[in-house]
Design an enzyme around this catalytic site. Structure first.
Site, PDB file in Angstrom:
ATOM      1  CB  SER A   1      -0.890   0.013   1.258  1.00 54.39           C
ATOM      2  OG  SER A   1      -1.551   1.257   1.420  1.00 54.39           O
TER       3      SER A   1
ATOM      4  CE1 TYR B   1      -4.615  -2.498   4.659  1.00 51.50           C
ATOM      5  CE2 TYR B   1      -3.574  -0.353   4.436  1.00 51.50           C
ATOM      6  CZ  TYR B   1      -4.096  -1.491   3.867  1.00 51.50           C
ATOM      7  OH  TYR B   1      -4.102  -1.615   2.503  1.00 51.50           O
TER       8      TYR B   1
END
Length: 246
Positions: free
Chosen positions: A138, A151
Site C-alpha cells: 500500500s 494496517y
C-alpha cells in the site's frame, strides 16, 4: 513477469483489486485461481470464466493455509505466480481502550498470511518455469495514516519483507511489490465512492500496463501512489502526512 501462459493464485480475489486484476490476467490467457472468505463473492467473480476457479481460504488461519497448500500439491498444481492480495483494514482509535482483537487480525491477515503462503508454496513455485511472487502492499507502507495504524504498520513490514525476499530469491523467483494508492473498493466503509480515490478500473488498467513493461519493474507504482512512495526522497513527508491524516 510474462503476461500470459501462467497459472496464477490470487488471494483475496473475490472482490476489489484482487477481482479486477484476476479478470484482466484471465482475459490475457492465464489460468487464475482465486481465494477468499465469502463463497458468493468467489462464485460471482468466476462466473462465465472457464479459466478461473475459486477456493474458500481465510489467510488469517494458519491451519487453513496448510490444508489448502497441501491440497494444491496433492492435485498437481502448476501454479507459477502467487499474488498475495488478501488484506483487511479496520479503522482504529489508538487512544481508546480496546482488546486489540482487530489489531491482531490485521497482523495475522496482512503480514503473517502472506509470509505463510510464501513459506508453504515456495517448493511448488521453485519447481515451475517463470515463477513470480507479487506482494500487494500500500502507499500507506511508506506514509501511514493514524486512522489505521496497524494496517499501515503491516504494509510497511510487508514492504521490508518483500525487499529481503527479492534478495534471497534472486535468480530463482521474481519478486514484485504492488503498492496501491487509495482505490475505490469496499476495503473500508464508503471507500467505493470516496472522492479523491482512484476508480478501480482505472487503477487496474494502469497496473496491467506497468506489469507489461519489460523487464517488469520490481515495484508496480501507479502515478497516484508516487507522492507517498517518494515523500522522503522529495522532502514532502510533513505535507503528505498532513494530507493523509486531515
Amino acid at each position: 513477469m510474462k503476461m500470459t501462459g501462467n497459472t496464477i493464485l490470487m488471494t483475496g480475489g473475490g472482490s476489489g483489486i484482487g477481482r479486477a486484476l484476476a479478470h484482466r490476467f484471465c482475459d490475457l490467457g492465464n489460468d487464475v485461481i482465486i481465494t477468499g472468505r465469502r463463497r458468493p463473492a468467489l462464485d460471482e467473480a468466476i462466473a462465465g470464466r472457464p479459466r478461473m476457479s475459486a477456493h474458500l481460504l481465510d489467510v488469517e488461519d494458519p491451519e487453513a493455509i496448510l490444508d489448502f497448500t497441501r491440497h494444491l500439491a496433492a492435485t498437481g498444481s502448476k501454479i507459477n505466480v502467487l499474488i498475495n492480495n488478501a488484506g483487511i483494514m479496520p479503522l482504529e482509535d489508538a487512544l481508546a481502550p480496546r482488546d486489540l482483537a482487530d489489531a491482531k487480525a490485521v497482523i495475522e491477515t496482512n503480514l503473517l498470511g502472506p509470509i505463510r503462503m510464501i513459506d508453504k508454496l515456495l517448493p511448488q513455485l521453485l519447481g515451475q518455469p517463470d515463477p513470480v511472487i507479487v506482494n500487494v502492499t500500500s502507499g500507506l507502507a511508506f506514509q501511514p495514516t493514524a486512522r489505521a495504524p496497524t494496517y499501515s504498520a503491516t504494509k510497511a513490514a510487508m514492504h521490508s519483507y518483500t525487499v529481503s525476499l527479492r534478495f534471497a530469491l534472486k535468480g530463482k523467483i521474481e519478486v514484485i511489490e504492488l503498492a496501491p494508492p487509495g482505490v475505490q473498493t469496499d476495503l473500508t466503509p464508503g471507500q467505493a465512492t470516496r472522492e479523491g480515490y482512484q476508480p478501480l478500473d482505472e487503477f487496474a488498467d494502469e497496473v496491467m500496463r506497468l506489469f507489461a513493461i519489460l523487464p517488469t519493474p520490481p515495484e508496480i507504482l501507479v502515478e497516484r501512489v508516487k507522492p507517498l512512495r517518494f515523500a522522503e526522497r522529495d522532502g514532502t513527508v510533513d505535507q503528505v502526512l498532513a494530507m493523509l491524516n486531515s
